[in-house]
Design an enzyme around this catalytic site. Structure first.
Site, PDB file in Angstrom:
ATOM      1  N   VAL A   1      35.570  45.214  46.096  1.00 59.90           N
ATOM      2  CA  VAL A   1      34.551  45.878  46.918  1.00 59.90           C
ATOM      3  C   VAL A   1      35.064  47.322  47.035  1.00 59.90           C
ATOM      4  O   VAL A   1      35.990  47.591  47.795  1.00 59.90           O
ATOM      5  CB  VAL A   1      34.406  45.196  48.294  1.00 59.90           C
ATOM      6  CG1 VAL A   1      33.376  45.924  49.140  1.00 59.90           C
ATOM      7  CG2 VAL A   1      34.009  43.727  48.118  1.00 59.90           C
ATOM      8  N   PRO A   2      34.486  48.238  46.258  1.00 53.79           N
ATOM      9  CA  PRO A   2      35.115  49.533  45.995  1.00 53.79           C
ATOM     10  C   PRO A   2      34.994  50.578  47.108  1.00 53.79           C
ATOM     11  O   PRO A   2      34.339  51.612  46.950  1.00 53.79           O
ATOM     12  CB  PRO A   2      34.406  49.996  44.724  1.00 53.79           C
ATOM     13  CG  PRO A   2      33.035  49.417  44.853  1.00 53.79           C
ATOM     14  CD  PRO A   2      33.243  48.072  45.502  1.00 53.79           C
ATOM     15  N   CYS A   3      35.670  50.357  48.200  1.00 54.80           N
ATOM     16  CA  CYS A   3      35.655  51.329  49.289  1.00 54.80           C
ATOM     17  C   CYS A   3      36.363  52.621  48.884  1.00 54.80           C
ATOM     18  O   CYS A   3      36.138  53.669  49.495  1.00 54.80           O
ATOM     19  CB  CYS A   3      36.240  50.748  50.567  1.00 54.80           C
ATOM     20  SG  CYS A   3      37.882  50.056  50.393  1.00 54.80           S
ATOM     21  N   HIS A   4      37.172  52.569  47.824  1.00 55.75           N
ATOM     22  CA  HIS A   4      37.831  53.789  47.337  1.00 55.75           C
ATOM     23  C   HIS A   4      36.829  54.789  46.762  1.00 55.75           C
ATOM     24  O   HIS A   4      37.147  55.959  46.610  1.00 55.75           O
ATOM     25  CB  HIS A   4      38.903  53.442  46.290  1.00 55.75           C
ATOM     26  CG  HIS A   4      38.372  52.765  45.074  1.00 55.75           C
ATOM     27  ND1 HIS A   4      38.174  51.398  45.015  1.00 55.75           N
ATOM     28  CD2 HIS A   4      37.979  53.263  43.871  1.00 55.75           C
ATOM     29  CE1 HIS A   4      37.702  51.084  43.828  1.00 55.75           C
ATOM     30  NE2 HIS A   4      37.573  52.199  43.114  1.00 55.75           N
TER      31      HIS A   4
END
Length: 162
Positions: free
Chosen positions: A121-124
């Site tokens: 889950v690409p919060c970056h």
């Protein structure tokens, strides 16, 4: 039963937790421990897909996710994160607007901070409205490394001439 698997990434050991219902947690850890016996296939698949991602061979993940008892707000933020394309970024403001809570920019940041399924889950991929890197629970160096992996032309470190 909650199972554990491990993958040694270029950033360090990653601990993967989950059940047959899906992945519940993906996070950097200081050390590898012994994986659970009889791992659910989704945990094995997760390690394989992370390996492909860090090798530059995978742009999206195809895994069952289990957010368990997370709040509906957090789940809405994390669902929006899954829609950010590989190699792209967006802002906290855009995510807040996308989930129909335009004034909840700080709450979106907090949901990112509480994202239990890092990398997948690409919060970056969420940066400040002004385009600067901001906030990441593993530090900005890790955030930059992930963004460089996905888009080296936009996020490469500028070298010095002298």
């Amino acid at each position: 039963m909650l199972a554990h698997n491990y993958y040694e990434s270029p950033l360090g050991w990653i601990e993967i937790k989950g059940t047959n219902l899906g992945i519940q947690s993906v996070k950097l850890t200081k050390e590898k421990k012994k994986p659970t016996a009889d791992l659910p296939s989704v945990l094995i698949d997760c390690a394989t897909q992370l390996k492909e991602y860090f090798a530059g061979e995978r742009r999206s993940f195809d895994l069952k996710l289990d957010w368990g008892s997370a709040t509906p707000f957090n789940q809405s933020v994390w669902s929006a994160l899954l829609e950010i394309p590989y190699g792209h970024t967006t802002s906290y403001t855009v995510i807040a607007e996308k989930i129909k809570h335009p004034k909840a920019v700080r709450a979106v940041g907090l949901a990112n901070r509480n994202n239990p399924i890092a990398f997948i889950v690409p919060c970056h991929r969420v940066i400040a409205k002004n385009g600067k890197l901001q906030g990441y629970f593993y530090g900005l160096a890790v955030k930059r490394a992930l963004l460089q992996l996905e888009n080296p032309r936009s996020f490469a470190t500028q070298g010095t001439l002298f």
